[in-house]
Write a protein that holds these residues in place. Sequence first.
Motif, PDB file in Angstrom:
ATOM      1  N   PRO A 167      18.605  33.031  44.333  1.00 58.67           N
ATOM      2  CA  PRO A 167      18.800  33.985  44.782  1.00 58.67           C
ATOM      3  C   PRO A 167      18.810  34.788  45.427  1.00 58.67           C
ATOM      4  O   PRO A 167      20.125  35.436  46.395  1.00 58.67           O
ATOM      5  N   GLN A 168      17.305  35.897  46.804  1.00 61.16           N
ATOM      6  CA  GLN A 168      16.849  36.366  47.823  1.00 61.16           C
ATOM      7  C   GLN A 168      17.868  34.919  48.490  1.00 61.16           C
ATOM      8  O   GLN A 168      18.067  35.901  49.911  1.00 61.16           O
ATOM      9  N   THR A 172      20.804  36.301  52.184  1.00 62.29           N
ATOM     10  CA  THR A 172      20.338  36.393  53.371  1.00 62.29           C
ATOM     11  C   THR A 172      21.847  36.073  53.692  1.00 62.29           C
ATOM     12  O   THR A 172      22.410  35.962  54.676  1.00 62.29           O
ATOM     13  N   ILE A 173      21.824  34.214  52.966  1.00 66.13           N
ATOM     14  CA  ILE A 173      23.130  34.238  53.884  1.00 66.13           C
ATOM     15  C   ILE A 173      24.648  34.990  53.461  1.00 66.13           C
ATOM     16  O   ILE A 173      25.837  35.060  55.151  1.00 66.13           O
ATOM     17  N   VAL A 174      25.418  35.845  52.182  1.00 64.25           N
ATOM     18  CA  VAL A 174      26.100  36.306  52.772  1.00 64.25           C
ATOM     19  C   VAL A 174      25.777  37.642  53.829  1.00 64.25           C
ATOM     20  O   VAL A 174      27.190  37.871  54.233  1.00 64.25           O
ATOM     21  N   ARG A 182      32.426  40.425  51.942  1.00 67.94           N
ATOM     22  CA  ARG A 182      33.166  39.925  52.035  1.00 67.94           C
ATOM     23  C   ARG A 182      33.163  38.088  53.084  1.00 67.94           C
ATOM     24  O   ARG A 182      33.354  38.630  54.266  1.00 67.94           O
ATOM     25  N   ILE A 183      33.698  37.255  53.152  1.00 67.03           N
ATOM     26  CA  ILE A 183      33.217  36.003  53.550  1.00 67.03           C
ATOM     27  C   ILE A 183      34.702  35.481  54.445  1.00 67.03           C
ATOM     28  O   ILE A 183      35.129  34.721  52.727  1.00 67.03           O
ATOM     29  N   ALA A 190      31.777  27.760  58.673  1.00 70.84           N
ATOM     30  CA  ALA A 190      30.505  27.449  59.109  1.00 70.84           C
ATOM     31  C   ALA A 190      28.934  27.947  59.077  1.00 70.84           C
ATOM     32  O   ALA A 190      28.004  26.924  59.284  1.00 70.84           O
ATOM     33  N   CYS A 191      29.119  28.340  57.596  1.00 71.16           N
ATOM     34  CA  CYS A 191      28.124  28.321  56.268  1.00 71.16           C
ATOM     35  C   CYS A 191      27.822  27.442  55.802  1.00 71.16           C
ATOM     36  O   CYS A 191      26.591  26.601  55.871  1.00 71.16           O
TER      37      CYS A 191
END
Length: 227
Positions: A167-168, A172-174, A182-183, A190-191
């Motif tokens: 979850p951590q 971090t990615i978010v 929002r992504i 890119a992610c």
Amino acid sequence: MAYPGYGGGFGNFSIQVPEIQMGQPVPEIQMGQPVPETGPAVLLDEYCGFPAFSDAYSSAGDSVYTYFSAVAGQDGELDAEELQRCLTESGISGTYSPFSLETCRIMIAMLDRDYTGKLGFNEFKELWAALNAWKQNFMTVDQDGSGTVEHHELRQAIGLMGYRLRPQTITTIVKRYSKNGRIFFDDYVACCVKLRALTDFFRKRDHLQQGSVNFMYDDFLQGTMAI
């Protein structure tokens, strides 16, 4: 047990990637459902959660090759600006914003196996298949049709690709790729590109597949600075 971060999701089955007409969005499908047999056959990589084209792929009469050849220079390859133009003209982003130049640069870094800084057609067609799979993944988890994914939706999307992250790490990615939580599709791709490229870089050095690697500093920089 599958190697940490791999397996599941797209693994262990093959699909047909539907051929996309110029300017048309990819037809929506549900994960795990068969895709209409209108495009070239691809095999989904056991480890990375995205499709890779088979060696038997032919460019004859293929719209993907048409998009590529219309933009590629005399060297028969695409640099970042040419790739951006090619993907925009192909309409693969559908109703989403066109891919940024920076996203196109890391797409090239992900697949540039001959280190030319450009993509040849074989590399481009693999990217095309990956983009189709990622787009279907994005559409599947964007359940409210907002055109963006949030924290819980990104966690689902990454799980569908077969990655098992703490979850951590998801948080971090978010933080890295979201705008006000929002992504958007460009940042989502890119992610996905970076997640795949870094995972592939790590896996190639984890010869015992134990989820642990010792890096030389220079090797680490070469693998991460290019992406």
